[in-house]
Design a protein around this motif. Sequence first.
Motif, PDB file in Angstrom:
ATOM      1  N   UNK A   6       0.764  -1.167  -0.085  1.00  0.00           N
ATOM      2  CA  UNK A   6       0.028  -0.138  -0.009  1.00  0.00           C
ATOM      3  C   UNK A   6       0.896   1.280   0.171  1.00  0.00           C
ATOM      4  N   UNK A   7       1.815   1.047  -0.749  1.00  0.00           N
ATOM      5  CA  UNK A   7       2.799   2.266  -0.723  1.00  0.00           C
ATOM      6  C   UNK A   7       2.252   3.466  -1.552  1.00  0.00           C
ATOM      7  N   UNK A   8       1.186   3.220  -2.317  1.00  0.00           N
ATOM      8  CA  UNK A   8       0.451   4.209  -3.281  1.00  0.00           C
ATOM      9  C   UNK A   8       1.388   4.940  -4.342  1.00  0.00           C
ATOM     10  N   UNK A   9       2.571   4.024  -4.565  1.00  0.00           N
ATOM     11  CA  UNK A   9       3.481   4.720  -5.595  1.00  0.00           C
ATOM     12  C   UNK A   9       2.486   4.484  -6.972  1.00  0.00           C
ATOM     13  N   UNK A  10       1.770   3.564  -7.090  1.00  0.00           N
ATOM     14  CA  UNK A  10       0.999   3.236  -8.244  1.00  0.00           C
ATOM     15  C   UNK A  10      -0.159   4.485  -8.194  1.00  0.00           C
ATOM     16  N   UNK A  11      -0.768   4.778  -7.258  1.00  0.00           N
ATOM     17  CA  UNK A  11      -1.550   5.886  -7.318  1.00  0.00           C
ATOM     18  C   UNK A  11      -1.100   7.214  -7.812  1.00  0.00           C
ATOM     19  N   UNK A  12       0.189   7.242  -7.251  1.00  0.00           N
ATOM     20  CA  UNK A  12       0.964   8.721  -7.627  1.00  0.00           C
ATOM     21  C   UNK A  12       1.143   8.858  -8.980  1.00  0.00           C
ATOM     22  N   UNK A  13       1.332   7.813  -9.777  1.00  0.00           N
ATOM     23  CA  UNK A  13       1.679   7.650 -11.055  1.00  0.00           C
ATOM     24  C   UNK A  13       0.548   7.396 -12.220  1.00  0.00           C
ATOM     25  N   UNK A  14      -0.937   7.174 -11.519  1.00  0.00           N
ATOM     26  CA  UNK A  14      -2.039   7.077 -12.494  1.00  0.00           C
ATOM     27  C   UNK A  14      -2.570   8.299 -13.022  1.00  0.00           C
ATOM     28  N   UNK A  15      -2.380   8.391 -14.345  1.00  0.00           N
ATOM     29  CA  UNK A  15      -2.983   9.447 -15.172  1.00  0.00           C
ATOM     30  C   UNK A  15      -4.374   9.495 -14.990  1.00  0.00           C
ATOM     31  N   UNK A  43       7.945   9.430  14.959  1.00  0.00           N
ATOM     32  CA  UNK A  43       6.438   8.973  14.870  1.00  0.00           C
ATOM     33  C   UNK A  43       6.140   9.464  13.310  1.00  0.00           C
ATOM     34  N   UNK A  44       6.298  11.023  13.214  1.00  0.00           N
ATOM     35  CA  UNK A  44       5.853  11.701  11.889  1.00  0.00           C
ATOM     36  C   UNK A  44       6.435  11.101  10.808  1.00  0.00           C
ATOM     37  N   UNK A  45       7.689  10.599  10.934  1.00  0.00           N
ATOM     38  CA  UNK A  45       8.587  10.452   9.653  1.00  0.00           C
ATOM     39  C   UNK A  45       8.747   8.780   9.321  1.00  0.00           C
ATOM     40  N   UNK A  46       8.613   8.174  10.555  1.00  0.00           N
ATOM     41  CA  UNK A  46       9.007   6.594  10.165  1.00  0.00           C
ATOM     42  C   UNK A  46       7.722   5.749  10.810  1.00  0.00           C
ATOM     43  N   UNK A  47       6.752   6.346  11.753  1.00  0.00           N
ATOM     44  CA  UNK A  47       5.790   5.265  12.160  1.00  0.00           C
ATOM     45  C   UNK A  47       4.500   5.494  11.453  1.00  0.00           C
ATOM     46  N   UNK A  48       3.961   6.900  11.593  1.00  0.00           N
ATOM     47  CA  UNK A  48       2.689   6.967  10.965  1.00  0.00           C
ATOM     48  C   UNK A  48       2.784   6.992   9.620  1.00  0.00           C
ATOM     49  N   UNK A  49       3.940   7.016   8.971  1.00  0.00           N
ATOM     50  CA  UNK A  49       4.035   6.847   7.436  1.00  0.00           C
ATOM     51  C   UNK A  49       4.098   5.299   6.951  1.00  0.00           C
ATOM     52  N   UNK A  50       3.839   4.590   7.892  1.00  0.00           N
ATOM     53  CA  UNK A  50       3.827   3.123   7.670  1.00  0.00           C
ATOM     54  C   UNK A  50       2.913   2.878   6.457  1.00  0.00           C
ATOM     55  N   UNK A  51       3.116   2.568   5.272  1.00  0.00           N
ATOM     56  CA  UNK A  51       2.240   2.741   4.172  1.00  0.00           C
ATOM     57  C   UNK A  51       1.161   1.431   4.363  1.00  0.00           C
ATOM     58  N   UNK A  52       1.492   0.288   4.845  1.00  0.00           N
ATOM     59  CA  UNK A  52       0.565  -0.755   5.146  1.00  0.00           C
ATOM     60  C   UNK A  52      -0.625  -0.508   5.979  1.00  0.00           C
ATOM     61  N   UNK A  53      -0.309   0.414   6.954  1.00  0.00           N
ATOM     62  CA  UNK A  53      -1.496   0.506   8.143  1.00  0.00           C
ATOM     63  C   UNK A  53      -1.937   1.958   7.986  1.00  0.00           C
ATOM     64  N   UNK A  54      -1.619   2.655   6.777  1.00  0.00           N
ATOM     65  CA  UNK A  54      -1.929   4.047   6.867  1.00  0.00           C
ATOM     66  C   UNK A  54      -2.965   4.192   5.507  1.00  0.00           C
ATOM     67  N   UNK A  55      -3.619   5.284   5.356  1.00  0.00           N
ATOM     68  CA  UNK A  55      -4.483   5.426   4.397  1.00  0.00           C
ATOM     69  C   UNK A  55      -3.755   5.549   2.921  1.00  0.00           C
ATOM     70  N   UNK A  56      -4.390   5.516   1.819  1.00  0.00           N
ATOM     71  CA  UNK A  56      -3.867   5.414   0.607  1.00  0.00           C
ATOM     72  C   UNK A  56      -3.886   6.708  -0.174  1.00  0.00           C
ATOM     73  N   UNK A  57      -5.095   7.339   0.167  1.00  0.00           N
ATOM     74  CA  UNK A  57      -5.425   8.741  -0.636  1.00  0.00           C
ATOM     75  C   UNK A  57      -4.722  10.030  -0.163  1.00  0.00           C
ATOM     76  N   UNK A  58      -4.455  11.057  -0.827  1.00  0.00           N
ATOM     77  CA  UNK A  58      -3.718  12.104  -0.531  1.00  0.00           C
ATOM     78  C   UNK A  58      -4.291  12.807   0.622  1.00  0.00           C
ATOM     79  N   UNK A  59      -5.633  13.064   0.334  1.00  0.00           N
ATOM     80  CA  UNK A  59      -6.471  13.716   1.655  1.00  0.00           C
ATOM     81  C   UNK A  59      -6.713  12.816   2.514  1.00  0.00           C
TER      82      UNK A  59
END
Lengths: 545, 341
Positions: A369-378, B267-283
């Motif tokens: 879920x690193x969202x790299x894919x979402x970042x590049x999706x046109x 926490x800000x840079x290493x823990x809360x940024x864990x991609x697996x357990x965080x949201x995927x949308x920018x907002x």
Amino acid sequence: MRTLHPFPGGVHPPEHKLESNSRPIGSAPLPSLLVVPLLQHIGNPAKPVVEAGEKVLKGQLIGKADGYISVSVHAPTSGKVLAVEPRPVPHPSGLPALCVVIEADGEERWVERSPIDYLNLDVSEVRNRLRDMGLAGLGGAVFPTYVKLNPAPDAAIPILVLNGCECEPWITCDDRLMRERAPSIIEGARIMRHLLGAREVIVAIEDNKPEAIAAMGEACRDTDFELVVVPTLYPSGSGKQLTQLLTGREVPSGGRSTDVGVQIFNVGTAHALERAVHHGEPLISRVVTVTGNVRRPQNFEALIGTPLAELVKLTGEPREDTTGYIMGGPMMGFDLHSTAVPVVKAMNCVIARSDRLFPPPPPPLPCIRCTRCAQVCPVRLQPQDLYWFAHARDFGKAQEHNLFDCIECGCCAYVCPSHIPLVDYYRFAKSEIWAREREKKAADRARERHQFHLFRLEREKKERAEKLAQKAAAAKATAAMPNPDADAKRAAIQAAIERAKAKRAGVVPRNVEALSPDKLQEIQEIEARRAKLREVMEKSGEDQA
Amino acid sequence: MTYVSQPVSVSLIMGKVLLALGLGIAAYVVYFGPAIVISLVLASVTALAAEAFMLRLRRYPVAPFLKDGSALVTAWLLALSLPALAPWWLIVGGTLFAIVVAKHLYGGLGNNLFNPAMAAYALLLVSFPAHMTQWPAVDMLAQAHLSLAETLRYIFTGRLPAGVTVDAITMATPLDFLKTQLKLGHTVHEITRAPIYGHLGGRGGEVVALAYLAGGLFLLQQRVITWHVPLAMLAALFAAALWFHVFDPDRYVAPWFHLASGGAMLGAFFIATDPVTGPTTPRGKLIFGAAIGFLVYLIRTFGGYPDGVAFAVLIMNMAVPLIDTYTQPRVIGHGRQQERP
Ligand code: SF4
Ligand code: SF4
């Protein structure tokens, strides 16, 4: 200067254009045998109009457009038709398709070529001629050109875009074509503009092709065409993205760029159109990039139907470590199943594969879920979610998350650190949904049929019942039909019955109890008259009897 | 088919995270002694062993998954969150819990709902509160220095050199000290003049925090993380602290103190940024980060725990599916009216 409106995302993979774009377009020699598929465009296959044993001339019609979305197919050279039969064709499915196999006689005798006087002909006539010339988009999508030049009457297309972006890595056929044949391309665009009635013409080229930009700029000099240099970013050359980039307009979901007043043609298509209009040449050859793991990568102008193996040979002996061939670019292309397949209108590029150039990806890991894919999706999709749904076979959810807006550009797969073949999952999900849709439609049809069957049984029963009832009613009605003779008879019978009744009961008519004496008087008078009448009647009745 | 891919892999990403932590670890060693290295080694070995065991158990190919580096990152984040002088079983037990339960029982890499390191931290804090507060004193303030061998012996056996007491080598954290002193009626101004405080936060701790910040900037530059979560979290923490600080500077410590203390930067840079357990949308990332920052402030200031990062992250982990659902970006070609049903 046009302000560009960058679309979201995009990637910039290594270009690998230099390998093949430093040599001029070579012309591939006439092969001894040509295999021309009848379906080389999007739409219905052309109908074969030649038979085995027949002699054909170069440019002669061998397959006739069938239906609205279809174009014709022509003999690439003069010779003899050996067969009309299924042969391997370049298609991801690897399934054979109907082809016309022509043995070249080496004489290259043309049919009579007649240029199209497009300025003095009715536009629809020009379009029909283009359909019969076999013109289809040469950017790879092969949509019939005449259909694209035929916008709905109410939808004006003010902007015509000539697409010279060629954003996929490795491919350089458009680059070389623009460098070498810019005037023809520009003339083609001029004709297109005339047919479309477009106001503006924009020529878009990515900034990694300076020579092409220079040549096209030179060719545009005496026109009002606008040459726009766009940044090199994949997938700028994709229709919807290019529309957004140039105009800021988003093509509505499920729609085409024409919905926002933009029509896009590949530069190769414009060139082919110019050849067709001014020289009367049907589409029987195209420029193909042959590159990758070959000794001398180069572009070749090859006749449609040329076996791929012969084309590849032109670049030198195949290297030992070649593992296969890709048709198209490395982002959206597909594996060719054999080198027996012919060059077709859609074939812009053939890349020889090797593990060195295209190392097989490591086994996929789970999505993090690193969202790299979402970042590049046109398209601004959430590829990781689509993947999750497709993986879980939750196709409804995938559809809800706009799976069908995915243009399959492969940007997401390109950046995924887990090396998940994302696009394959989307294709799989889409095909599953289509299959289900088809099944559902079939089931619906079956259910409808069944329901109709029940309905028919019911209706027949009802109809039978109605018929019976009608018969009965008809019998009654005939009985009740006015008939002077019968009427008289009936009246007589009736009168007799009444008389009998009256005699039997000496009945006093009802409603007379509370009548005034004069009324009674009146009635009695009437009764007397009637009695007289009765006597007359009785007499006449007896006479009759 | 896509025949080309960027030369990037999960291992590479995790490797960069580990590398980025290096600077913070170095600062830690300089200010607090070598104990943290022992914790890191212990946690790493335990994590790798547990990961291999679980992968084998779940019939996954061990080598590629072990190489992905995610177990090491979990181990390091946990070790850096725990007091460096914690007994060995605390670290080993916590790491085992993180890998076995929080990671693999929830489905393994990519599937866990909770940040494994934070889940383990929370469990240990609730279960062994006493052991979780034995923070090493800043070297220059400790009455006794432990050599590496003495530290090792203390961690594994709990025995200290003759004449050295636990109090001589451990100390309340600046956040803790602040809280207890405030309860005693002292003002922030008086308290922060104590020797354990430096310019921004706790002495030593503030340098470590700056080192984490530098590591975080490196991750940003490398595009391993996006700016959304760290910026939102730090901004929210700063804003909340500023609000209260302006309102009553005697009771509420300055915002930069909050940024430079405890697990804020880590926490800000290493823990809360864990991609697996965080949201995927920018907002969603902005909301997630801001909520964590705000919760950290609330827990630190009004709650009963020494630091709030772990709980804030875990609470927000639970909200991720909801956040993702309601922050889907507008897909190109869909009108704004179609944005949300
Ligand atoms: S890039 Fe790959 S790993 Fe990252 S979120 Fe997308 S699918 Fe998952
Ligand atoms: S393939 Fe589809 S999902 Fe992936 S980046 Fe392209 S449009 Fe987005």
